[in-house]
Write a protein that holds these residues in place. Structure first.
Motif, short mmCIF file in Angstrom:
data_model
loop_
_atom_site.label_atom_id
_atom_site.label_comp_id
_atom_site.label_asym_id
_atom_site.label_seq_id
_atom_site.Cartn_x
_atom_site.Cartn_y
_atom_site.Cartn_z
N MET A 113 0.84 -1.18 0.00
CA MET A 113 0.00 0.00 0.00
C MET A 113 0.89 1.25 0.00
N ALA A 114 0.70 2.12 -0.97
CA ALA A 114 1.48 3.35 -1.03
C ALA A 114 1.07 4.28 0.12
N ARG A 115 2.05 4.82 0.81
CA ARG A 115 1.78 5.67 1.99
C ARG A 115 0.89 6.86 1.65
N ARG A 116 1.11 7.45 0.49
CA ARG A 116 0.37 8.67 0.14
C ARG A 116 -1.12 8.39 -0.03
N LEU A 117 -1.50 7.14 -0.30
CA LEU A 117 -2.91 6.82 -0.52
C LEU A 117 -3.70 6.75 0.79
N VAL A 118 -3.00 6.75 1.93
CA VAL A 118 -3.68 6.78 3.22
C VAL A 118 -3.22 7.97 4.06
N HIS A 119 -2.48 8.89 3.43
CA HIS A 119 -2.00 10.12 4.08
C HIS A 119 -1.14 9.81 5.30
N ARG A 120 -0.17 8.91 5.11
CA ARG A 120 0.82 8.65 6.13
C ARG A 120 2.21 8.81 5.53
N ALA A 121 3.15 9.27 6.35
CA ALA A 121 4.52 9.45 5.89
C ALA A 121 5.38 8.23 6.20
N ALA A 122 5.07 7.52 7.28
CA ALA A 122 5.87 6.37 7.70
C ALA A 122 5.22 5.06 7.25
N VAL A 123 6.02 4.19 6.65
CA VAL A 123 5.51 2.90 6.18
C VAL A 123 4.92 2.11 7.34
N ALA A 124 5.54 2.19 8.51
CA ALA A 124 5.09 1.41 9.67
C ALA A 124 3.71 1.82 10.16
N GLU A 125 3.23 3.00 9.76
CA GLU A 125 1.93 3.49 10.23
C GLU A 125 0.82 3.22 9.21
N VAL A 126 1.09 2.46 8.17
CA VAL A 126 0.08 2.10 7.18
C VAL A 126 -0.55 0.77 7.60
N PHE A 127 -1.84 0.78 7.93
CA PHE A 127 -2.52 -0.42 8.40
C PHE A 127 -3.41 -1.06 7.34
N VAL A 128 -3.91 -0.29 6.38
CA VAL A 128 -4.71 -0.85 5.29
C VAL A 128 -3.77 -1.54 4.31
N THR A 129 -4.13 -2.75 3.89
CA THR A 129 -3.27 -3.53 2.99
C THR A 129 -3.81 -3.62 1.57
N ASP A 130 -5.13 -3.75 1.40
CA ASP A 130 -5.70 -3.87 0.06
C ASP A 130 -7.22 -3.71 0.15
N ALA A 131 -7.88 -3.74 -1.01
CA ALA A 131 -9.34 -3.63 -1.06
C ALA A 131 -9.85 -4.25 -2.35
N VAL A 132 -11.07 -4.77 -2.30
CA VAL A 132 -11.75 -5.29 -3.48
C VAL A 132 -13.15 -4.70 -3.54
N VAL A 133 -13.67 -4.58 -4.75
CA VAL A 133 -15.01 -4.04 -4.96
C VAL A 133 -16.02 -5.18 -4.87
N LEU A 134 -17.00 -5.05 -3.99
CA LEU A 134 -18.05 -6.06 -3.84
C LEU A 134 -19.31 -5.69 -4.61
N GLY A 135 -19.50 -4.43 -4.89
CA GLY A 135 -20.69 -3.93 -5.58
C GLY A 135 -20.62 -2.42 -5.67
N GLU A 136 -21.69 -1.81 -6.09
CA GLU A 136 -21.69 -0.35 -6.20
C GLU A 136 -21.55 0.28 -4.81
N ASP A 137 -20.47 1.05 -4.62
CA ASP A 137 -20.18 1.72 -3.35
C ASP A 137 -20.07 0.73 -2.19
N HIS A 138 -19.63 -0.50 -2.50
CA HIS A 138 -19.51 -1.55 -1.49
C HIS A 138 -18.15 -2.22 -1.65
N PHE A 139 -17.38 -2.30 -0.55
CA PHE A 139 -16.00 -2.76 -0.63
C PHE A 139 -15.66 -3.68 0.55
#
Length: 320
Positions: free
Chosen positions: A1-27
């Motif tokens: 996960m790129a740090r800039r996509l979660v507004h964090r500067a430190a790699v160690a503070e990135v907790f989201v790893t990935d996402a998939v689309v389940l439906g319209e506006d549903h993830f």
């Protein structure tokens, strides 16, 4: 996960790893929580800090905004309100590996006026190791630089005054507010028994992961959490009484919190039952001068140590 996509500067503070689309506006959003953390460390029963959940909600919304909905990376995100509830605290028990976390997320536009303004809310259901154990939400507005500066200029806060470093000795001892290190304490005594000062270390690597011109939502939430811990964990606890843990919080952001202005945390309501095993409800306000900038309603519940049968799949070591 790129740090800039979660507004964090430190790699160690990135907790989201990935996402998939389940439906319209549903993830479905994946996350991994650390077994230990310098700030969000496990409690005495080895359960993960609920503020890890709050930070994961924040990162999930920011990630979806940029990755799926195309909100420009240069936009400024401003929080309006956040709430979360841990419905099954036993599922947060830390064992021999990092906790596998999933958020079932629903996205809702609240004020979409591209390309300058994007208002949105995310509603999530929390599962750890396949065990559903919480829910939460966050509402924000993302603004381009011009719109952000116009809003900040209206309240005279576009350029916060420089603040001299706080004297660490003025802050409460970390053990009193549920933290381990002196630099993690953000509270100092106020002018009365029902008032404290929010005095975070502006060089704190987690609370101020990157430069900001206002108090971040997560800093205000940390102040509310620490004051709640102070109030629910007396220096001389009742013999045989239970330890209390934060199980829900709802924060309303009412105005920008200026970094260069003293911030007071005030107790507005404290509902305490006679039964030591009952929940305790607190409502706390943050003020700068006489202006409320945020309010938090929280619930603290008594906790018993988890048993082996309460642990989520994949976490064989029972909490002590």
């Amino acid at each position: 996960m790129a740090r800039r996509l979660v507004h964090r500067a430190a790699v160690a503070e990135v907790f989201v790893t990935d996402a998939v689309v389940l439906g319209e506006d549903h993830f479905l959003i994946g996350s991994q929580w650390p077994r230990d953390h310098t700030l969000y460390h496990p409690d005495v029963h080895r359960r993960s800090d609920p503020l890890l959940f709050a930070e994961t909600i924040r990162q999930a919304l920011v990630y979806l905004a940029h990755w799926h909905y195309g909100v420009p990376l240069s936009h400024r995100f401003v929080g309006y309100d956040m709430d979360f509830e841990i419905t099954d605290p036993g599922a947060l028990c830390v064992g021999g590996r990092p906790l596998p976390v999933e958020l079932d997320a629903r996205w809702q536009w609240t004020d979409r006026r591209p390309p300058r303004r994007y208002g949105a809310r995310i509603e999530v259901t929390l599962s750890v190791g396949g065990r559903r154990c919480g829910r939460g939400s966050l509402r924000i507005v993302a603004l381009d630089e011009r719109s952000y500066r116009i809003i900040r200029g209206r309240i005279g806060g576009a350029e916060s005054a420089a603040v001299p470093p706080e004297e660490p000795s003025l802050r409460l001892a970390p053990g009193l507010v549920g933290r381990l290190r002196n630099k993690d304490s953000v509270l100092a005594p106020g002018s009365s028994a029902a008032e404290w000062l929010l005095r975070p270390d502006l060089d704190h690597a987690v609370l101020f992961d990157h430069p900001t011109d206002h108090l971040p939502l997560m800093v205000l939430l940390e102040g509310f959490r620490q004051l709640g811990h102070l109030m629910t964990h007396p220096a001389a606890p009742r013999p045989g009484g239970p330890a209390l843990t934060l199980v829900s919080a709802a924060v309303d952001c009412l105005a920008f919190g200026e970094v260069g202005v003293p911030t007071r945390l005030v107790v507005r309501e404290d509902v305490t039952a006679v039964d030591p095993w009952a929940e305790r409800r607190l409502r706390l306000d943050a003020l700068q001068g006489d202006t409320p900038i945020a309010s938090c309603a929280s619930v603290w519940a008594p906790m018993r140590p988890a048993t082996a049968g309460e642990l989520p799949v994949g976490l064989p070591v029972p909490c002590a």
